[in-house]
Write a protein that holds these residues in place. Structure first.
Motif, PDB file in Angstrom:
ATOM      1  N   GLU A 172      31.277  40.290  41.883  1.00 44.83           N
ATOM      2  CA  GLU A 172      31.911  39.912  42.830  1.00 44.83           C
ATOM      3  C   GLU A 172      33.838  40.424  42.131  1.00 44.83           C
ATOM      4  OE1 GLU A 172      29.730  35.510  43.437  1.00 44.83           O
ATOM      5  OE2 GLU A 172      31.493  36.061  42.434  1.00 44.83           O
ATOM      6  N   LYS A 225      44.638  41.374  43.391  1.00 46.67           N
ATOM      7  CA  LYS A 225      44.800  39.727  42.491  1.00 46.67           C
ATOM      8  C   LYS A 225      45.830  39.547  41.209  1.00 46.67           C
ATOM      9  CE  LYS A 225      44.694  35.309  43.419  1.00 46.67           C
ATOM     10  NZ  LYS A 225      45.198  34.700  44.393  1.00 46.67           N
ATOM     11  N   GLY A 278      36.632  32.152  37.949  1.00 49.12           N
ATOM     12  CA  GLY A 278      35.316  31.566  39.068  1.00 49.12           C
ATOM     13  C   GLY A 278      34.168  32.961  39.647  1.00 49.12           C
ATOM     14  N   TYR A 279      34.902  34.039  39.088  1.00 46.54           N
ATOM     15  CA  TYR A 279      33.667  35.218  39.266  1.00 46.54           C
ATOM     16  C   TYR A 279      32.757  36.078  38.688  1.00 46.54           C
ATOM     17  CZ  TYR A 279      37.686  34.877  43.122  1.00 46.54           C
ATOM     18  OH  TYR A 279      38.362  34.041  44.179  1.00 46.54           O
ATOM     19  N   LYS A 280      32.111  36.489  39.895  1.00 46.60           N
ATOM     20  CA  LYS A 280      30.783  37.300  38.802  1.00 46.60           C
ATOM     21  C   LYS A 280      31.230  39.406  38.369  1.00 46.60           C
ATOM     22  CE  LYS A 280      27.091  33.958  39.485  1.00 46.60           C
ATOM     23  NZ  LYS A 280      25.618  33.680  40.823  1.00 46.60           N
ATOM     24  N   GLU A 290      24.413  29.508  52.160  1.00 51.32           N
ATOM     25  CA  GLU A 290      25.895  29.852  51.164  1.00 51.32           C
ATOM     26  C   GLU A 290      26.735  30.908  51.615  1.00 51.32           C
ATOM     27  OE1 GLU A 290      27.231  30.657  46.599  1.00 51.32           O
ATOM     28  OE2 GLU A 290      25.172  29.644  46.782  1.00 51.32           O
ATOM     29  N   ALA A 291      28.251  30.407  52.095  1.00 46.53           N
ATOM     30  CA  ALA A 291      28.922  31.436  52.210  1.00 46.53           C
ATOM     31  C   ALA A 291      29.169  32.088  51.451  1.00 46.53           C
ATOM     32  CB  ALA A 291      30.234  30.689  52.761  1.00 46.53           C
ATOM     33  N   LYS A 292      29.390  33.676  52.095  1.00 43.70           N
ATOM     34  CA  LYS A 292      29.900  34.905  51.144  1.00 43.70           C
ATOM     35  C   LYS A 292      31.085  34.818  50.418  1.00 43.70           C
ATOM     36  CE  LYS A 292      28.842  39.897  50.413  1.00 43.70           C
ATOM     37  NZ  LYS A 292      29.533  40.032  49.816  1.00 43.70           N
ATOM     38  N   LYS A 293      30.935  35.213  49.310  1.00 47.16           N
ATOM     39  CA  LYS A 293      32.699  34.645  48.497  1.00 47.16           C
ATOM     40  C   LYS A 293      32.694  36.471  48.131  1.00 47.16           C
ATOM     41  CE  LYS A 293      32.696  33.300  44.665  1.00 47.16           C
ATOM     42  NZ  LYS A 293      33.305  32.412  43.141  1.00 47.16           N
ATOM     43  N   GLU A 294      33.930  36.282  48.989  1.00 43.36           N
ATOM     44  CA  GLU A 294      35.110  37.408  49.150  1.00 43.36           C
ATOM     45  C   GLU A 294      35.094  38.003  47.456  1.00 43.36           C
ATOM     46  OE1 GLU A 294      36.497  39.102  51.403  1.00 43.36           O
ATOM     47  OE2 GLU A 294      35.163  38.069  52.859  1.00 43.36           O
ATOM     48  N   PRO A 295      34.772  39.250  47.346  1.00 45.75           N
ATOM     49  CA  PRO A 295      35.385  39.389  46.216  1.00 45.75           C
ATOM     50  C   PRO A 295      36.648  39.787  45.655  1.00 45.75           C
ATOM     51  CG  PRO A 295      35.051  41.703  46.740  1.00 45.75           C
ATOM     52  CD  PRO A 295      34.958  40.371  47.942  1.00 45.75           C
ATOM     53  N   ILE A 296      36.936  39.498  44.047  1.00 50.77           N
ATOM     54  CA  ILE A 296      38.515  39.928  44.204  1.00 50.77           C
ATOM     55  C   ILE A 296      38.880  40.612  43.707  1.00 50.77           C
ATOM     56  CG2 ILE A 296      37.914  39.108  41.239  1.00 50.77           C
ATOM     57  CD1 ILE A 296      40.686  37.737  41.000  1.00 50.77           C
TER      58      ILE A 296
END
Length: 270
Positions: free
Chosen positions: A72, A93, A67-69, A25-31
């Motif tokens: 993240e 953001k 959609g961010y924990k 799974e690609a690592k999600k960029e943090p917001i």
């Protein structure tokens, strides 16, 4: 047997590593979210590196709905004077930082919300009874923060003869008040209540109890991003309806015996 050259071996290893990573799974960029780091009860970076405050809880809830924990989210410090710049240059953001919605700011950014209504008030030393109304500031020294709407409101409408000291942050104003360098500090009552209730400050300061303005807090976003505005508005409405908004208010302001307004209706962009 022919031994492969070292460069070829390295290339094969690198290729294998890349291939094995494709299935993962690609690592999600943090917001990135802009908050204040020095406002107890609103947005505070604690000594252990954690973040507390009502705006922190609102931002975390909104990010979750996007959609961010919690792990993240990258919180970035913003000051009253640079909130628009950080949004415009994509450093964050969105901004949730006791950010009052007004027409001047709307020229540069858009807002979601509002999600809270505060009122401008004064904080004075607990033993000072000489300031009971805004006009009393005409012979007093007042501290506010550069870039906030509070100092402008005092100068233009309330006490034009007041001696106004503008500093970089509210914590600096509090020190100036404690050290008798100023007679009062002004900003939103929610922020002042957070300082008055902060551990170590109990009994040292008091709110005068004036409603000098209405401050509708909004979440600042890049101008023209109507899709994000719609999503954040939906998140804020959900936060109110499921009881999370009320819980966050009581958690962050309960100790200050702060009389807060009910949750405002989300109208920005509507």
């Amino acid at each position: 047997m022919k031994v492969p050259k070292a460069g070829a071996v390295a290339a094969v290893i690198a290729l294998a590593a890349t291939a094995s990573g494709c299935g993962g799974e690609a690592k999600k960029e943090p917001i990135s979210v802009g908050i204040k780091f020095d406002q107890p009860g609103i947005g505070m970076r604690e000594a252990d590196g954690t973040f507390t405050g009502f705006d922190v809880d609102v931002a975390t809830y909104v990010a979750k709905e996007l959609g961010y924990k919690a792990n993240e989210i990258e919180f970035k410090q913003v000051y009253s004077s640079d909130r628009e710049l950080l949004i415009q240059y994509n450093e964050v953001k969105f901004v949730a930082a006791s950010y009052t919605i007004n027409d001047k700011r709307r020229e540069k950014v858009d807002f979601a919300g509002p999600y809270f209504v505060a009122h401008q008030d004064l904080l004075v030393r607990a033993d000072d009874n000489s300031i009971t109304k805004a006009e009393d500031l005409n012979t007093k020294r007042l501290c506010s923060v550069t870039g906030s709407t509070s100092a402008e409101n005092v100068r233009s409408k309330l006490a034009p003869k007041a001696s106004v000291l503008e500093l970089g942050g509210y914590s600096e104003c509090l020190v100036a008040l404690q050290d008798n360098l100023v007679d009062a500090m002004t900003t939103d009552n929610s922020i002042l209540a957070g300082y008055a209730a902060r551990k170590g400050n109990e009994g040292k300061f008091k709110l005068v109890g004036l409603n000098l303005s209405n401050e509708n807090y909004g979440i600042g976003i890049k101008k023209g991003d109507s899709a994000l505005q719609k999503k954040i508005n939906a998140a804020l409405s959900k936060m109110v309806s499921d009881g999370s908004w009320e819980a966050a208010v009581k958690k962050n302001f309960g100790q200050a015996n702060y009389k807060y307004e009910p949750a405002p209706r989300v109208t920005a962009g509507g």
